[in-house]
Design an enzyme around this catalytic site. Structure first.
Site, mmCIF file in Angstrom:
data_model
loop_
_atom_site.group_PDB
_atom_site.id
_atom_site.type_symbol
_atom_site.label_atom_id
_atom_site.label_comp_id
_atom_site.label_asym_id
_atom_site.label_seq_id
_atom_site.Cartn_x
_atom_site.Cartn_y
_atom_site.Cartn_z
ATOM 1 N N GLY A 79 -1.072 7.815 1.312
ATOM 2 C CA GLY A 79 -1.026 7.985 2.758
ATOM 3 C C GLY A 79 0.315 7.669 3.399
ATOM 4 N N TYR A 139 -12.818 -3.400 10.761
ATOM 5 C CA TYR A 139 -11.493 -2.772 10.639
ATOM 6 C C TYR A 139 -10.707 -2.917 11.933
ATOM 7 C CZ TYR A 139 -7.970 0.943 10.531
ATOM 8 O OH TYR A 139 -6.788 1.646 10.616
ATOM 9 N N GLY A 195 0.821 -1.217 0.000
ATOM 10 C CA GLY A 195 0.000 0.000 0.000
ATOM 11 C C GLY A 195 0.851 1.262 0.000
ATOM 12 N N ALA A 196 1.899 1.277 -0.816
ATOM 13 C CA ALA A 196 2.801 2.435 -0.860
ATOM 14 C C ALA A 196 2.311 3.502 -1.826
ATOM 15 C CB ALA A 196 4.204 1.982 -1.224
ATOM 16 N N GLY A 214 1.981 4.805 3.730
ATOM 17 C CA GLY A 214 2.903 3.960 2.964
ATOM 18 C C GLY A 214 3.698 4.779 1.959
#
Ligand code: NDP
Length: 332
Positions: free
Chosen positions: A13, A203, A9-10, A15
């Site tokens: 945000g 979550y 997830g880079a 990442g």
């Protein structure tokens, strides 16, 4: 030669901010493990990542076959793996509120499912990373960088879970006795405790599992492999895309609240520096530990030591609300 870190997830945000920090340090080659190849490649260019400091590899954590494919693509590169950051996550805060307020405008939508038929936040945030860690542990063991590190993102909403924290927003995380897992975690089962579907709770529960995973990996593999397993809460990055599905009014007010009232707010840039330190800084080469920061100025975040929570103290806190009862008993 550069060290290699895989960050899931880079492409946005936290990442992305950590990837930028490490790529620009000159010491790291960042493997951006992302579900949207073009988005990741474009954003790396927009952020002026030095050309030889990053590589985008496709990874969709919501499909076990994609996780396996990612690992073989990575191995085909024939480069060592020195650090793994399990960062990607999804959050569907309204998914259980179908038609609650203005049907159509805030549609809710109910549970979504991964390629393998698991509830999507459980699958993405936890299960995909579980598989990834299991597969890449072999590679981390071979790293010549001592210690190699495996970092799994936690969150305060999973580690502090009761009323003592002013403003903690329910529902609380509670994975019960893993009844949903016992049932196979496939439709119609959505929740780990086999309770009613609740997107926000799903979550939080998935992040509890992430911290449990870190602790279990530490217990099983740290002594024999030397790999350091840790988790962190970098502060409340209230304006990332994580909140993309929240009500517009929430997305407007949440950062203001976190900046002005709780002082928990941290910018993406500062949070990225914190994560980069956990990857690269000698002070953070510890295993079984959960690092936790406050707001933008941090609580000792800059120096390091104050930010490190005593792991036994955090474990006690986890145990307080029941979920971690299962930590000792379950074989994850
Ligand atoms: P973002 O939504 O900005 O980033 C999440 C990343 O995960 C995105 O790059 C997204 O990809 C990726 N992702 C989502 N689904 C998948 C998938 N199936 N396969 C691969 N990648 C996927 O959120 P944040 O940066 O805020 O969150 C990062 C981490 O920080 C999470 O683990 C979160 O729990 C944690 N955290 C965040 C806090 C906050 O206040 N924001 C506080 C505490 C912890 P794409 O770019 O394609 O959408």
């Amino acid at each position: 030669t550069k060290k290699t870190v895989v960050i899931t997830g880079a492409s946005s945000g936290l990442g992305l901010a950590a990837a930028r920090e490490l790529a620009k340090s000159g010491e790291w080659r960042v493997i951006m493990a992302c579900r949207d190849f073009i988005k990741a490649e474009t954003i790396a260019k927009e952020n002026d990542f030095p050309k030889d400091s990053y590589l985008v590899l496709h990874l969709d954590l919501a499909a076990n076959s994609s996780v396996r494919q990612f690992v073989s693509s990575f191995r085909a590169l024939n480069i060592p793996l020195d650090a793994l950051v399990c960062n990607a996550a999804v959050y569907f805060p309204n998914a259980h509120k179908e038609g609650a307020f203005f049907p159509g405008l805030f549609p809710g939508g109910g549970p979504r499912w991964s390629a393998d038929g698991h509830e999507l936040s459980f699958a993405t945030n936890y299960l995909g990373h579980f598989l990834l860690c299991n597969l890449l542990l072999e590679d981390l063991k071979k790293s010549s960088v001592k210690p190699a590190r495996c970092i799994i993102l936690g969150t305060v909403t999973a580690s502090i879970n009761d009323k003592e924290v002013g403003g903690m927003i329910p529902p609380v995380a509670d994975i019960g006795r893993l009844e949903g897992m016992e049932e196979g975690m496939k439709a119609p089962v959505t929740m780990i405790d086999n309770g009613r579907f609740n997107g926000a709770k799903a979550y939080k529960d998935s992040k509890v599992c992430d911290v449990m995973l870190m602790r279990e990996l530490h217990k099983r593999y740290h002594a024999s492999s030397g790999v350091c397993f840790s988790s962190l809460y970098p502060g409340c990055i209230a304006d990332t895309a994580l909140f993309r599905e929240h009500y517009p009014v929430f997305r407007f007010l949440f950062p203001i609240l976190q900046k002005g009232v709780t002082n928990a707010y941290v910018s993406e840039e500062e949070a990225g520096k914190r994560l980069a330190k956990v990857v690269a800084d000698d002070n953070y080469a510890q295993s079984g530990v959960y690092f936790s920061w406050g707001g933008e100025s941090g609580t000792g975040g800059a120096g390091g030591a104050d930010a490190i929570e005593n792991v036994d103290a955090s474990a006690d806190r986890f145990l307080q609300y029941g979920s971690f009862r299962t930590l000792k008993e379950s074989e994850i």
